[in-house]
Design a protein around this motif. Structure first.
Motif, PDB file in Angstrom:
ATOM      1  N   LYS A 116       0.740  -1.082   0.063  1.00  0.00           N
ATOM      2  CA  LYS A 116       0.123  -0.103   0.036  1.00  0.00           C
ATOM      3  C   LYS A 116       0.826   1.282   0.002  1.00  0.00           C
ATOM      4  O   LYS A 116       0.614   2.215  -0.744  1.00  0.00           O
ATOM      5  N   GLN A 117       2.191   1.269   0.878  1.00  0.00           N
ATOM      6  CA  GLN A 117       2.754   2.254   1.094  1.00  0.00           C
ATOM      7  C   GLN A 117       3.456   2.631  -0.493  1.00  0.00           C
ATOM      8  O   GLN A 117       3.543   3.752  -0.847  1.00  0.00           O
ATOM      9  N   TRP A 120       1.264   4.255  -2.881  1.00  0.00           N
ATOM     10  CA  TRP A 120       1.018   5.769  -2.588  1.00  0.00           C
ATOM     11  C   TRP A 120       2.351   6.320  -3.312  1.00  0.00           C
ATOM     12  O   TRP A 120       2.316   7.500  -3.776  1.00  0.00           O
ATOM     13  N   ARG A 123       1.920   6.802  -6.847  1.00  0.00           N
ATOM     14  CA  ARG A 123       1.002   7.596  -7.449  1.00  0.00           C
ATOM     15  C   ARG A 123       1.012   9.092  -6.999  1.00  0.00           C
ATOM     16  O   ARG A 123       0.914   9.973  -7.591  1.00  0.00           O
ATOM     17  N   LEU A 131       1.283  12.404   1.102  1.00  0.00           N
ATOM     18  CA  LEU A 131       1.525  11.231   1.469  1.00  0.00           C
ATOM     19  C   LEU A 131       1.091  11.098   2.761  1.00  0.00           C
ATOM     20  O   LEU A 131       0.544  10.100   3.458  1.00  0.00           O
ATOM     21  N   VAL A 134      -2.712  10.635   3.030  1.00  0.00           N
ATOM     22  CA  VAL A 134      -3.470   9.361   2.792  1.00  0.00           C
ATOM     23  C   VAL A 134      -3.138   8.408   3.852  1.00  0.00           C
ATOM     24  O   VAL A 134      -3.819   7.609   4.187  1.00  0.00           O
ATOM     25  N   ARG A 135      -1.970   8.358   4.526  1.00  0.00           N
ATOM     26  CA  ARG A 135      -1.528   7.682   5.629  1.00  0.00           C
ATOM     27  C   ARG A 135      -2.360   7.949   6.747  1.00  0.00           C
ATOM     28  O   ARG A 135      -3.116   6.886   7.379  1.00  0.00           O
TER      29      ARG A 135
END
Length: 361
Positions: A116-117, A120, A123, A131, A134-135
């Motif tokens: 997942k990281q 991100w 993207r 970043l 979204v975290r």
């Protein structure tokens, strides 16, 4: 009131450190003193104080630590550990703290999968703010899910209890220990309860406060405030000469800026600001009491020189009714009675200062 008098009475657990004093055999240590100093309002000022000032501050804080220990021991002597109010408050504090710690425990267990990281980063690239956002959203979403799932599990085990109680039980299952914090709160609450009971003894109802106010009306006195102008010079002849010039139409404030030997008055062109009645030197206060607004005083001699004063404007004083200052009356009564009672309490407990600390008392 308790905050006013005992704001610096901090409860600390006994640490392995130099014993400065014992109260009924309980040590007050150098480490406790350092902790108190670090958490006091004076902590940032302390390094700038000279050695004597630092010694005075440390001695005062140590005396307050000793006083707190005396009050704690007195509360225990009176059996306040069994007081229902104390027991309830301690239990509520422990439950709330456990619930809070357990929620943090659930949040801390959330891990963001490496894929997942990586997604991100592909993207969003190097946009650190995006970043972080979204975290944060991911953790918040997983946290809500974890909390809901955990509460469902706890309800199945313990029944339909309040959420805080369920979370507290979850914390105990997870081995979360808050005993030190609870012990500190219990100690503080015992001291507070002792003071609450003493206050109730002294002030069982409002009639006590009303009687006290009748005997001490000065508590409600708001003094007159005066906006004062002033010139100070070094000799009487100069003062009289300046007074004549003012009476002939020159400005006291312009002359003060030019001639006053008072640094503040010279810097502010003789404008001394708003002064409450009774705050000036006696000779000046006597002159101000008889002046009309805009009138120039006679020459007034004080140890600081020869003065001319005037009142630019004034705000009248007043006598506030009891209904407007009940809390102030309460504080005054407690401050009056507290020292004798503290001395009486202290005399009931054995205080032993170490030989090395005798000089600092």
């Amino acid at each position: 009131m308790r905050t006013l008098i005992f704001a610096a009475l901090l409860a600390s657990t006994t640490l392995q450190a130099k014993v400065l004093v014992t109260v009924d055999g309980t040590p007050v240590t150098s480490e406790q003193l350092e902790q108190t100093l670090r958490s006091s309002p004076f902590a940032t000022q302390y390094p700038g104080l000279d050695a004597d000032e630092q010694a005075v501050l440390r001695r005062d804080l140590l005396q307050r630590l000793v006083q707190a220990e005396v009050l704690y021991q007195e509360a225990r002597r009176l059996g306040l550990e069994q007081d229902e109010t104390v027991r309830r408050d301690v239990a509520e504090f422990e439950t709330g703290l456990l619930a809070q710690k357990y929620l943090q425990y659930l949040r801390d267990r959330i891990e963001i999968p490496a894929p997942k990281q990586a997604e991100w980063r592909r993207r969003l690239g190097t946009d650190l703010d995006a970043l972080a956002a979204v975290r944060s959203v991911y953790v918040a979403d997983r946290y809500r899910q974890a909390k809901a799932t955990t509460l469902d599990r706890l309800r199945q085990r313990y029944g339909d209890l309040p959420e805080t109680e369920l979370l507290a039980r979850g914390a105990r299952e997870a081995g979360i220990d808050v005993s030190a914090q609870v012990a500190g709160f219990r100690r503080e609450r015992l001291i507070q309860r002792l003071l609450e009971r003493k206050e109730k003894e002294w002030i069982p109802d409002q009639s006590v406060l009303r009687d006290y106010y009748q005997r001490h009306p000065e508590i409600g006195r708001v003094p007159e405030r005066r906006h004062v102008g002033q010139i100070v010079v070094a000799d009487r002849d100069t003062a009289w000469a300046l007074r004549r010039r003012i009476l002939q139409g020159e400005s006291l404030f312009r002359l003060a800026k030019q001639y006053s030997i008072d640094p503040y008055g010279r810097q502010h062109a003789g404008d001394m600001g708003w002064l409450p009645e009774g705050s000036a030197m006696p000779a000046i206060e006597a002159a101000l009491a008889t002046l009309k607004d805009g009138e120039i005083s006679e020459v007034i001699e004080t140890p600081k020189g020869f003065h001319l004063v005037t009142i630019i404007e004034r705000k009248p004083g007043e006598q506030k009714p009891f209904a407007a200052i009940g809390d102030r009356v309460r504080r005054a009564l407690l401050l009056e009675r507290m020292p004798a009672w503290l001395a009486e309490v202290t005399a009931r407990h054995r205080i032993v200062w170490t030989a090395a600390d005798q000089a600092s008392r």
